[in-house]
Design an enzyme around this catalytic site. Structure first.
Site, PDB file in Angstrom:
ATOM      1  N   CYS A   1      34.081  29.322  43.425  1.00  0.00           N
ATOM      2  CA  CYS A   1      34.554  29.080  44.795  1.00  0.00           C
ATOM      3  C   CYS A   1      33.407  29.157  45.806  1.00  0.00           C
ATOM      4  O   CYS A   1      33.263  28.281  46.670  1.00  0.00           O
ATOM      5  CB  CYS A   1      35.640  30.082  45.140  1.00  0.00           C
ATOM      6  SG  CYS A   1      35.227  31.789  44.687  1.00  0.00           S
TER       7      CYS A   1
ATOM      8  N   HIS B   1      36.846  34.510  51.352  1.00  0.00           N
ATOM      9  CA  HIS B   1      35.455  34.928  51.541  1.00  0.00           C
ATOM     10  C   HIS B   1      34.988  34.414  52.908  1.00  0.00           C
ATOM     11  O   HIS B   1      35.518  33.419  53.420  1.00  0.00           O
ATOM     12  CB  HIS B   1      34.523  34.273  50.520  1.00  0.00           C
ATOM     13  CG  HIS B   1      34.861  34.503  49.085  1.00  0.00           C
ATOM     14  ND1 HIS B   1      34.845  35.739  48.501  1.00  0.00           N
ATOM     15  CD2 HIS B   1      35.167  33.626  48.087  1.00  0.00           C
ATOM     16  CE1 HIS B   1      35.139  35.619  47.212  1.00  0.00           C
ATOM     17  NE2 HIS B   1      35.348  34.348  46.941  1.00  0.00           N
TER      18      HIS B   1
HETATM   19  P1  NAD Z   1      43.542  34.619  36.182  1.00  0.00           P
HETATM   20  O1  NAD Z   1      43.400  35.917  35.487  1.00  0.00           O
HETATM   21  O2  NAD Z   1      44.351  34.539  37.425  1.00  0.00           O
HETATM   22  O3  NAD Z   1      44.147  33.536  35.175  1.00  0.00           O
HETATM   23  C1  NAD Z   1      43.693  33.406  33.860  1.00  0.00           C
HETATM   24  C2  NAD Z   1      44.903  33.142  32.979  1.00  0.00           C
HETATM   25  O4  NAD Z   1      44.460  32.887  31.649  1.00  0.00           O
HETATM   26  C3  NAD Z   1      45.854  34.351  32.905  1.00  0.00           C
HETATM   27  O5  NAD Z   1      47.177  33.860  33.067  1.00  0.00           O
HETATM   28  C4  NAD Z   1      45.629  34.898  31.494  1.00  0.00           C
HETATM   29  O6  NAD Z   1      46.781  35.494  30.956  1.00  0.00           O
HETATM   30  C5  NAD Z   1      45.291  33.619  30.742  1.00  0.00           C
HETATM   31  N1  NAD Z   1      44.560  33.817  29.479  1.00  0.00           N
HETATM   32  C6  NAD Z   1      43.820  34.872  29.066  1.00  0.00           C
HETATM   33  N2  NAD Z   1      43.306  34.624  27.832  1.00  0.00           N
HETATM   34  C7  NAD Z   1      43.719  33.384  27.478  1.00  0.00           C
HETATM   35  C8  NAD Z   1      43.540  32.574  26.337  1.00  0.00           C
HETATM   36  N3  NAD Z   1      42.795  32.980  25.308  1.00  0.00           N
HETATM   37  N4  NAD Z   1      44.133  31.354  26.302  1.00  0.00           N
HETATM   38  C9  NAD Z   1      44.888  30.924  27.325  1.00  0.00           C
HETATM   39  N5  NAD Z   1      45.106  31.652  28.442  1.00  0.00           N
HETATM   40  C10 NAD Z   1      44.522  32.853  28.521  1.00  0.00           C
HETATM   41  O7  NAD Z   1      42.071  34.097  36.426  1.00  0.00           O
HETATM   42  P2  NAD Z   1      41.599  33.026  37.510  1.00  0.00           P
HETATM   43  O8  NAD Z   1      41.354  33.725  38.779  1.00  0.00           O
HETATM   44  O9  NAD Z   1      42.508  31.851  37.480  1.00  0.00           O
HETATM   45  O10 NAD Z   1      40.160  32.655  36.944  1.00  0.00           O
HETATM   46  C11 NAD Z   1      39.994  31.703  35.916  1.00  0.00           C
HETATM   47  C12 NAD Z   1      38.579  31.170  35.964  1.00  0.00           C
HETATM   48  O11 NAD Z   1      38.386  30.556  37.234  1.00  0.00           O
HETATM   49  C13 NAD Z   1      37.467  32.218  35.839  1.00  0.00           C
HETATM   50  O12 NAD Z   1      36.350  31.630  35.217  1.00  0.00           O
HETATM   51  C14 NAD Z   1      37.131  32.525  37.278  1.00  0.00           C
HETATM   52  O13 NAD Z   1      35.830  33.028  37.440  1.00  0.00           O
HETATM   53  C15 NAD Z   1      37.275  31.146  37.883  1.00  0.00           C
HETATM   54  N6  NAD Z   1      37.521  31.147  39.331  1.00  0.00           N
HETATM   55  C16 NAD Z   1      38.376  32.042  39.903  1.00  0.00           C
HETATM   56  C17 NAD Z   1      38.547  32.035  41.275  1.00  0.00           C
HETATM   57  C18 NAD Z   1      39.437  33.027  41.949  1.00  0.00           C
HETATM   58  O14 NAD Z   1      39.154  33.416  43.066  1.00  0.00           O
HETATM   59  N7  NAD Z   1      40.517  33.454  41.359  1.00  0.00           N
HETATM   60  C19 NAD Z   1      37.885  31.100  42.053  1.00  0.00           C
HETATM   61  C20 NAD Z   1      37.072  30.147  41.450  1.00  0.00           C
HETATM   62  C21 NAD Z   1      36.880  30.195  40.075  1.00  0.00           C
END
Ligand code: NAD
Length: 351
Positions: A140, A220
């Site tokens: 992000c 942020h």
């Molecule tokens: P999150 O924890 O909200 O969602 C991840 C999901 O994946 C959860 O539902 C979890 O149960 C599931 N999961 C876990 N292991 C798994 C597997 N083996 N197979 C399938 N599903 C599985 O996380 P998020 O915030 O959505 O982040 C996901 C990615 O995006 C990360 O790399 C993070 O750094 C990136 N990201 C997050 C944000 C943010 O602010 N939330 C912003 C930009 C990028």
């Protein structure tokens, strides 16, 4: 139609799934979940086919009364491309599965840049990922900085970027994260990882970043100083940033003083989940001191990468050029409508 699978249906995955479904040239094959929970219930209610990510946990779905369409390998096999939105590090572990099925995959910003063929930002390097197998849609914060750097670099040239990132401690649903009553230089040492991450998109850019973490969940905030190679006035810079579809110049008259009002405004505007896909730049903060540009921008961490993921799908498959894809994405998601329809303030604030 491009068939898209979504592996990991959390904060990012559920938003990408909704955005994919809105695209006229895409179809969401389904979403993979590790276990039944409120998000699995949401997926079912929205009519997404649900796939089990973990074989041993399949019975849990039956116990919760949720039907499965298959397991994650079947989802990958049925997809032209997979968006992996699993927690940081899991995407890299999943890469072998995507390669085995010869299915290109998009990982997210939490993954290591070294684990993928290329890092991606639609505005900056759309054309560089066609035909690659594994692409990382940058985080992000890196997305927010890249959207700002790209037009400034093209229009004026950049000598150096210095940015201080005041980061939210966690997302609203991340009850275990903090700080809850502190202001943390994070990391205490320089640079924070964000500068090097921006260099995965702009390899030659001179950029220093500092990071802090604060007890907030909404967005942020970046305090940015860019030393340009030429000396435009602040109005010119404002116009340039206004002409970009994914940067929203907050007009002063809206009287938005922070992330709280921004999110409230997004909700009032009917944005799904109060998402703000654009960089939000305070118009009156855009200032020039000689060749030094200063501004403040707020970044909605949960949603700014969503249109980027949609564009990355087309970019990897070579399905459309940058302009065509970003326009299509923006129209389908409602980004092109902007945050402010028309420019004049309303006469009365009664309604
Ligand atoms: P999150 O924890 O909200 O969602 C991840 C999901 O994946 C959860 O539902 C979890 O149960 C599931 N999961 C876990 N292991 C798994 C597997 N083996 N197979 C399938 N599903 C599985 O996380 P998020 O915030 O959505 O982040 C996901 C990615 O995006 C990360 O790399 C993070 O750094 C990136 N990201 C997050 C944000 C943010 O602010 N939330 C912003 C930009 C990028």
């Amino acid at each position: 139609m491009i068939r898209v699978g979504i592996n990991g249906y959390g904060t990012i995955g559920k938003r990408v799934a909704d955005a994919v479904r809105r695209q006229p040239d895409m179809e969401a094959v389904g979403v993979a979940k590790t276990r039944p929970n409120f998000e699995a219930q949401t997926a079912v209610e929205k009519g997404f086919d649900l796939y089990a990510a973990v074989e041993e946990r399949k019975p849990l779905f039956g116990e919760a009364g949720i039907d499965l369409a298959g397991d994650v390998e079947e989802l990958v096999a049925a997809s032209d491309v997979v968006v992996d939105a699993c927690p940081s590090g899991v995407g890299e572990q999943n890469a072998e599965m995507y390669r085995a099925h010869d299915t290109p995959a998009l990982l997210q910003g939490g993954e290591d840049a070294g684990a993928v063929d290329a890092s991606f930002n639609a505005r900056a390097n759309y054309d560089e990922v066609e035909g690659t197998d594994l692409v990382r849609v940058v985080s992000c914060n890196t997305t927010g900085l890249s959207r700002l750097v790209a037009p400034l670099e093209e229009e004026y040239g950049i000598e150096k970027v210095r940015a201080t990132l005041v980061r939210r401690g966690g997302d609203p649903a991340q009850s275990g994260r903090g700080p809850i009553n502190d202001i943390l230089p994070n990391p205490v040492t320089l640079p924070s990882h964000h500068g090097p991450d921006v260099n995965t998109i702009f390899p030659d850019l001179a950029i220093d970043t500092l990071g802090l973490k604060v007890p907030a969940t909404l967005m942020h905030t970046h305090s940015v100083n860019v030393t340009l190679e030429s000396e435009p006035d602040a109005d010119e810079v404002r116009e340039l940033l206004e002409s970009e579809s994914r940067t929203f110049l907050i007009p002063e008259w809206l009287d938005i003083d922070g992330a709280g009002k921004l999110k409230e405004f997004a909700q009032d505007r009917g944005r799904p989940r109060a998402d703000i896909w654009e960089n939000c730049i305070w118009g009156e903060s855009v200032s020039m001191e000689g060749r030094d540009l200063y501004l403040f921008q707020a970044i909605h961490q949960e949603s700014d990468v969503v249109p980027e993921n949609v564009d990355a799908i087309r970019a990897v498959l070579g399905e459309a050029g940058r302009e065509e894809s970003t326009t299509r994405t923006d129209e389908a998601m409602g980004i092109s409508e902007g945050m402010v329809p028309g420019t004049a303030p309303r006469a009365s604030a009664d309604d």
